[in-house]
Design a protein around this motif. Sequence first.
Motif, PDB file in Angstrom:
ATOM      1  N   VAL D 112       0.844  -1.199   0.000  1.00 38.18           N
ATOM      2  CA  VAL D 112       0.000   0.000   0.000  1.00 38.18           C
ATOM      3  C   VAL D 112       0.875   1.242   0.000  1.00 38.18           C
ATOM      4  CG1 VAL D 112      -1.710   1.288   1.298  1.00 38.18           C
ATOM      5  CG2 VAL D 112      -1.933  -1.142   1.100  1.00 38.18           C
ATOM      6  N   ILE D 113       1.936   1.198   0.793  1.00 38.02           N
ATOM      7  CA  ILE D 113       2.841   2.355   0.818  1.00 38.02           C
ATOM      8  C   ILE D 113       3.474   2.548  -0.560  1.00 38.02           C
ATOM      9  CG2 ILE D 113       5.024   3.171   1.770  1.00 38.02           C
ATOM     10  CD1 ILE D 113       4.195   1.800   4.393  1.00 38.02           C
ATOM     11  N   TYR D 114       3.895   1.427  -1.150  1.00 44.16           N
ATOM     12  CA  TYR D 114       4.508   1.477  -2.479  1.00 44.16           C
ATOM     13  C   TYR D 114       3.550   2.082  -3.496  1.00 44.16           C
ATOM     14  CZ  TYR D 114       6.413  -0.604  -6.790  1.00 44.16           C
ATOM     15  OH  TYR D 114       6.901  -0.828  -8.045  1.00 44.16           O
ATOM     16  N   SER D 115       2.273   1.725  -3.375  1.00 47.59           N
ATOM     17  CA  SER D 115       1.299   2.155  -4.382  1.00 47.59           C
ATOM     18  C   SER D 115       1.086   3.650  -4.373  1.00 47.59           C
ATOM     19  CB  SER D 115      -0.056   1.486  -4.119  1.00 47.59           C
ATOM     20  OG  SER D 115       0.099   0.112  -4.082  1.00 47.59           O
ATOM     21  N   ARG D 116       1.375   4.274  -3.239  1.00 49.95           N
ATOM     22  CA  ARG D 116       1.156   5.714  -3.154  1.00 49.95           C
ATOM     23  C   ARG D 116       1.876   6.435  -4.302  1.00 49.95           C
ATOM     24  NH1 ARG D 116       3.764  10.635  -2.961  1.00 49.95           N
ATOM     25  NH2 ARG D 116       2.478  12.134  -1.893  1.00 49.95           N
ATOM     26  N   ASP D 117       3.105   6.028  -4.593  1.00 49.27           N
ATOM     27  CA  ASP D 117       3.820   6.655  -5.705  1.00 49.27           C
ATOM     28  C   ASP D 117       3.536   5.970  -7.025  1.00 49.27           C
ATOM     29  OD1 ASP D 117       4.907   8.764  -4.527  1.00 49.27           O
ATOM     30  OD2 ASP D 117       7.014   8.172  -4.791  1.00 49.27           O
ATOM     31  N   TYR D 118       3.332   4.661  -6.943  1.00 55.90           N
ATOM     32  CA  TYR D 118       3.185   3.917  -8.201  1.00 55.90           C
ATOM     33  C   TYR D 118       1.943   4.358  -8.950  1.00 55.90           C
ATOM     34  CZ  TYR D 118       3.019   0.102 -11.489  1.00 55.90           C
ATOM     35  OH  TYR D 118       3.006  -0.616 -12.627  1.00 55.90           O
ATOM     36  N   MET D 119       0.883   4.660  -8.187  1.00 57.83           N
ATOM     37  CA  MET D 119      -0.384   4.971  -8.834  1.00 57.83           C
ATOM     38  C   MET D 119      -0.498   6.435  -9.226  1.00 57.83           C
ATOM     39  SD  MET D 119      -1.714   2.158  -9.181  1.00 57.83           S
ATOM     40  CE  MET D 119      -3.317   2.588  -9.805  1.00 57.83           C
ATOM     41  N   ARG D 120       0.630   7.090  -9.353  1.00 58.96           N
ATOM     42  CA  ARG D 120       0.515   8.471  -9.820  1.00 58.96           C
ATOM     43  C   ARG D 120       1.565   8.759 -10.892  1.00 58.96           C
ATOM     44  NH1 ARG D 120       0.315  12.236  -5.022  1.00 58.96           N
ATOM     45  NH2 ARG D 120      -0.970  10.678  -4.017  1.00 58.96           N
ATOM     46  N   GLU D 121       1.234   9.730 -11.704  1.00 68.12           N
ATOM     47  CA  GLU D 121       2.069  10.098 -12.837  1.00 68.12           C
ATOM     48  C   GLU D 121       2.531  11.516 -12.598  1.00 68.12           C
ATOM     49  OE1 GLU D 121       3.724   8.459 -16.037  1.00 68.12           O
ATOM     50  OE2 GLU D 121       1.856   7.576 -15.304  1.00 68.12           O
ATOM     51  N   HIS D 122       3.835  11.744 -12.464  1.00 67.44           N
ATOM     52  CA  HIS D 122       4.346  13.084 -12.167  1.00 67.44           C
ATOM     53  C   HIS D 122       3.652  13.663 -10.951  1.00 67.44           C
ATOM     54  CE1 HIS D 122       6.402  12.674 -15.870  1.00 67.44           C
ATOM     55  NE2 HIS D 122       5.289  12.656 -16.559  1.00 67.44           N
ATOM     56  N   ASP D 123       3.522  12.849  -9.919  1.00 73.43           N
ATOM     57  CA  ASP D 123       2.898  13.245  -8.663  1.00 73.43           C
ATOM     58  C   ASP D 123       1.441  13.670  -8.830  1.00 73.43           C
ATOM     59  OD1 ASP D 123       3.579  13.089  -5.995  1.00 73.43           O
ATOM     60  OD2 ASP D 123       3.381  15.256  -5.809  1.00 73.43           O
ATOM     61  N   HIS D 124       0.825  13.154  -9.869  1.00 72.52           N
ATOM     62  CA  HIS D 124      -0.591  13.468 -10.058  1.00 72.52           C
ATOM     63  C   HIS D 124      -1.354  12.145 -10.065  1.00 72.52           C
ATOM     64  CE1 HIS D 124      -3.909  15.965 -11.286  1.00 72.52           C
ATOM     65  NE2 HIS D 124      -4.239  15.028 -12.145  1.00 72.52           N
ATOM     66  N   PRO D 125      -2.342  11.974  -9.159  1.00 75.63           N
ATOM     67  CA  PRO D 125      -2.961  10.661  -9.057  1.00 75.63           C
ATOM     68  C   PRO D 125      -3.639  10.231 -10.344  1.00 75.63           C
ATOM     69  CG  PRO D 125      -3.880  12.188  -7.449  1.00 75.63           C
ATOM     70  CD  PRO D 125      -2.895  12.941  -8.229  1.00 75.63           C
ATOM     71  N   GLU D 126      -3.545   8.925 -10.591  1.00 75.83           N
ATOM     72  CA  GLU D 126      -4.209   8.380 -11.771  1.00 75.83           C
ATOM     73  C   GLU D 126      -5.705   8.406 -11.594  1.00 75.83           C
ATOM     74  OE1 GLU D 126      -3.279   4.502 -13.045  1.00 75.83           O
ATOM     75  OE2 GLU D 126      -1.137   4.767 -12.797  1.00 75.83           O
TER      76      GLU D 126
END
Lengths: 100, 405, 251, 659
Positions: D112-126
Amino acid sequence: MFGATEYLVLGSILFALGLVGFLTRRNLIVIFLSTEVMFQGVVINAVAFARHHEHLEGQSFALFLLVIAAVEAGLALGMVVMLYRRKGTLDAEAWSLMRG
Amino acid sequence: MIEFLTSQLGVSIILTVCVLGALLGAVAYCIYFERKISAWIQDRFGPNRVGPRGLLQPIADGAKFLLKEDVIPGHVDKPLFVLAPASIFLVAFIGFAAIPWGGQLQLGDNLVNIQVANPDIGLLYILGVASMGVYGIVLGGWASNNKYSIYGAIRATASMLSYEIPMGLCILVIVLTMGTLRLEQITVLQTGSWLGFIPQWNIFLHPLAFIILFITALAEANRTPFDMPEAEQELVGGYHTEYSALKFGMFFLGEYAHMITASALMAVLFFGGWHLPWIPWTQADAHQWYAVLAKILVISGKIAGFIFLMMWLRWTLPRFRFDRLLWLAWQRLIPATLGLFVLAVILVYTGNHQSPLWALGGNAVILVIMLASGAMARREVTGRQGNLPRTLPADTRGFVGSPSS
Amino acid sequence: MTSAAAYMLYLVFALGGVGLYLLLPKAGVRQTFAGAIIGLLAVVGLILVLATQIIGPGSSAGFFYLFAVVAVLAAARVITHPKPVYSAVYFVLVVVAVTALLVLMNAEFLAVALLIIYAGAILVTYLFVIMLAQQSGSPVYDRRSREPFWAVLAGFVLMAAVAGRAGDLPPSVADASESATATAQSDQPGNTSAIGAIIMTKHIVALEVAGVLLLISMIGALAMVRKELPVETLEPPPKPLGQIGREVQPF
Amino acid sequence: MTPETLDTLKLCGIVILLAPLAGAILAGALGPRLLRSHAHWPAILGVGAAFAGAVVIFTQMRGVTEGATTALLPVYDWISIGTNSIFRVEFLIDPLTSVMLLTVTGVSLLVVIYSRDYMREHDHPERGYERFFAFLALFVFSMCALVLGGNFLLLYLGWEAVGLCSYLLIGFYYGRPAAAAAAKKAFLVNRVGDFGFGLGIFLIYLTFGTLEYGAVFELVQQGLTGTGQALSDGRITTIALLLLCGACGKSAQLPLHVWLPDAMEGPSPVSALIHAATMVTAGVYMIARCGAIFTASATAMTVVAVIGSVTALFAATIALTQTDMKRILAYSTISQLGYMVLGVGVYAADSAVFHLFTHAFFKALLFLGAGSVMHAMGGIIDVRQFGGLKRILPWTFRTFVIGSLALAGFPLLSGFFSKDEIIHHALQAHPILGIMGLVTALLTAFYTFRMVFLAFAGPERIPEGVHAHESGKWMLAPLFVLSIGAIGAGYLGVAGKPFHTFLAPVFEHTFTAANPAAHGAAHGAAEAAHPSFWAHYGLMILSGALSIIGIAAAYVLYVQQNWIPGLVKATFPRVHKMFHNKYFVDEIYDAGLVSPARNAGRVCVGLDDYLIDGLVWLATAIPRAFGYLVRTFQSGLLQGYGLSMVAGIAVVVVWVLWA
């Protein structure tokens, strides 16, 4: 001595006149006015019976009738305004979407 | 004959004639005083040519109204055009029937009311009659078949319907406090004083209600600063643009009659009617003719005072913008009066409705809430002004402005 | 009511029905004059029947006749006048007449309430809407009635059926104590506090329901009218000629 | 256990269940409007709370020194049918549960912690950011319910719920047809397994009249030892095989493995969590939990062992030829799951659970690393399209290599110890099983490092238009934590075997010599207690050597002499084609099952359209004809209706008043 008969006759006449107006007129607003005439007949009737029986039930009933009339007027006029905006006419026959 | 004249019915008939006569005169002279006061405020002379100090000016005006040609334009709806001023005139005058002018008078064996009628529902009667006043304006505006007239009529209708609500609620506050709808009874209940020097008038119980009632009275009479229906710069003459001669005069007189009714109502409801402070009418002389005369003078003086206040305001304050007018009614006055109403209910329930301490405390709380919410709303208000649309939305324009059929 | 009175009443009603039929707006030949004559005859007949058969002579019911006639004539005009504004104004007259009749029946509070609510609020909004929607003239749908014959027949049969039995009143159901209070109230006109008492005690639930109903209808009306709707027909109806000051758009 | 301990356990169980559920609801309900780019917080906090609860449970269980180590904690009555069939919501907490909980919540928290960054593009949530976290937290809830449940009904509930979450998360990018199809496939294939699983549970209820674990296992034991109601051997075997059917579906074992590779269409954290570390191990957990049932039937155990070993080898051969990083890892997962099932099948449930434990670390690490690569490559994951990434993604590379070494069974890393144990037990059960395990180990080392070398070694190659960059701290931190686990987790299984000792009470009556059905394994277990040097360390040396050989071969083939793979491919085209196309299993299913079903469906549609609808049409013809006659009365005009109404009222009034 109070005679209620003449008031009842008058009430029925007003009611029937309103009824005829409701059935014959095509202007939505006049249709609602006709129902208000019917209400007047009913109010006279209720109060006449209240007077006849010498209690206040009829009068309180008529008061609640006023509430209903106010509610009806508010909603009906809102609807009329909306219908008028849609079609630019107040003709009741312009709204016959439920024709079988 | 004497018997009939000293009965209540006879007195009522005599009173009706006197009041109507006096009122017509008073209304005419109201116009005179309005002009005088405006001149005084603006440092002018005012009417001073007709008669001594211009005192015959109203009579000259009346004669002019009567003698001018009564033009009925060709494009108007004639029956309603004629009906409108008549109805406004009628409605403005029949409201006086329930005003208590001077308590009770001992006439021989009869104790009669100096009041045309003292029905159980006096206050409601006045409200009912006042609510009919809008017809004259609506019908006049519509029948004139002129867009300025109809705009004026629409504005008047909207504002009168809106201001009737706080007015009724203010009156209900007094009704709850007094526990009766009879105006005479309300006057009598305001006898006496608190602490020996404060008269027991309702103004000292519910000052906020009085202020709001005064505001609504101005709006109901379409007086400045609420005279939107006839804002000259925008609407020519408003709903009476097409009227002239006697019909115009009727509208004019109707407005002043309205002011007098409203003033009388305020005097009775909040300022103890025919009571003078610190002068208790004792049982012995209360019903004598001189006491009654004094009472009539007192209430007339109070009415005159209110009328002067209204005229003063007219020549002091600028006009409201129309949307602000309705905003004031719906977003400030109605909530405030609802609060007052609830306050009155609580006071009656707890039995403190005659206690100035509690009532004034409640009034102060409501005032503070009102001012606080006003202060909080200020930013929104200025923003709203900035965002006002230049034109009406398209559908509204088609709905109101375009000639249909 | 005697059977003679009833038959006379039916006769009057039949006459009134014919008059009303002629008065209702119709295409073609105007028959309003004949209709008005017949209708007035019917009203006169009604007064006569009431005076001779039902109320009886000698009774001082003058105000009743006055206001009843005003109410009936105004109601007839409400439903026959081709201009809705006039219908509304005549309806105000009906309300005023009914108010007076209620005062005659000692229902003063109800009378004033009727005046304030109907004349003061409801009818003004009606006028408002009429003014907004229809500024002058009367379109074709105001000058043609729908099936006037059958409507008048049905309405007047109903009226005759009800009014014909109006004389057979059941005996009063008031018991002694209630009757005493009511009589006491009728001696001193004004029953506002009595009505208040009965509404606040016996009918308190109905009162609350009525309040809720009003609130709901207010919200409903607001929600309904505020909504933007697609306009189906954009072109306005053809303008009548010869109207001054109406050719320029105000904005 | 003291009452206080029981209370603590119950409280922790409730927290473990409710915290992720609350997180899911909050993320889902408040996410779209209120939280937006902070939608991960409810999930992180909820899963974190669950992890804390799992730690508390673990310490409590460690602290139990005397008495039973199993606690059955009823929470409330859930469904009661009549008076004697009451299904309760109850927790069964024993060492196995606590280990599973620790694994599940721990890996979940990291993912879940990993997904915080993985699920966003240029720090913008998908798009669907909050949906992702809501589903993830919901999955944790479901998995914990599966593990904590004290009866088969709760197990089934969690079983289906994790399936649902898996479906939702595979189809997370529902706009992509491939993802939607993969989700559908996963769901349908799981239905096949779950159908058998459900039948198994029905049969258990039919046979024993209860679904509560303890009661059922007790009855089985009594049936075997002849102290209770006698059981026919076939009945137990049937139950076990039906349950195994469910395990095959969930854990992607041989006939039903086809959904797992396709499930890689989901986001990489989902692959790491659900399709590598936790959900797919539910089958293994279930077999271990139901050891009493499985070990009661030698036939069933044989089937389990055979399926496990065949799956392990089979998936490893497919993984040799795949080019998609995540698919290689998926086949590797199937293969490792095969090891675990094999382990259970040879009466080494503790070793299987141990392997499950270590596998969770290194496989999650590998998937998250692959996700990091994918993130850097802009969504491209085919190893033919890039290479030499070790300088661009230094930290990803290092952690990935650690994970790969662990997976390959490189000596002294976690995978080495756990895998070695299973092979050891397999060899003792049957030499063929052991040899298959060894071959698989060799292949595992080879294909894992084939992937590593293709992706990270050699000259730098990056797809066109991709701005490659190392991942952020939210993504790297879980990788580091998992790396530590991948290196160190294995040492829990050596030097006194604390892990096995901890688990021993759970399996002492089932997967041991004491079990009368387990004669085949008795010898091995006895020998394991006093191993000679070569009997034990010989195998270790052998498997370590195999691992190194595999890695070296991969180095030679894909770094030094990288012309050889092409030659091999050209020399054995058929074998390559077979491996590359996954033994044509999908095609066989399509031809044998899907197409006939579709054709049958077409026939049914034809019947429905013409026969049934025709009859219905005929039936409606009569009222329609009648309606045609009377519709003229319905004018649609208000007053028309009004007139008829008034006429009716007039008639009624006249009737009532005058008749």
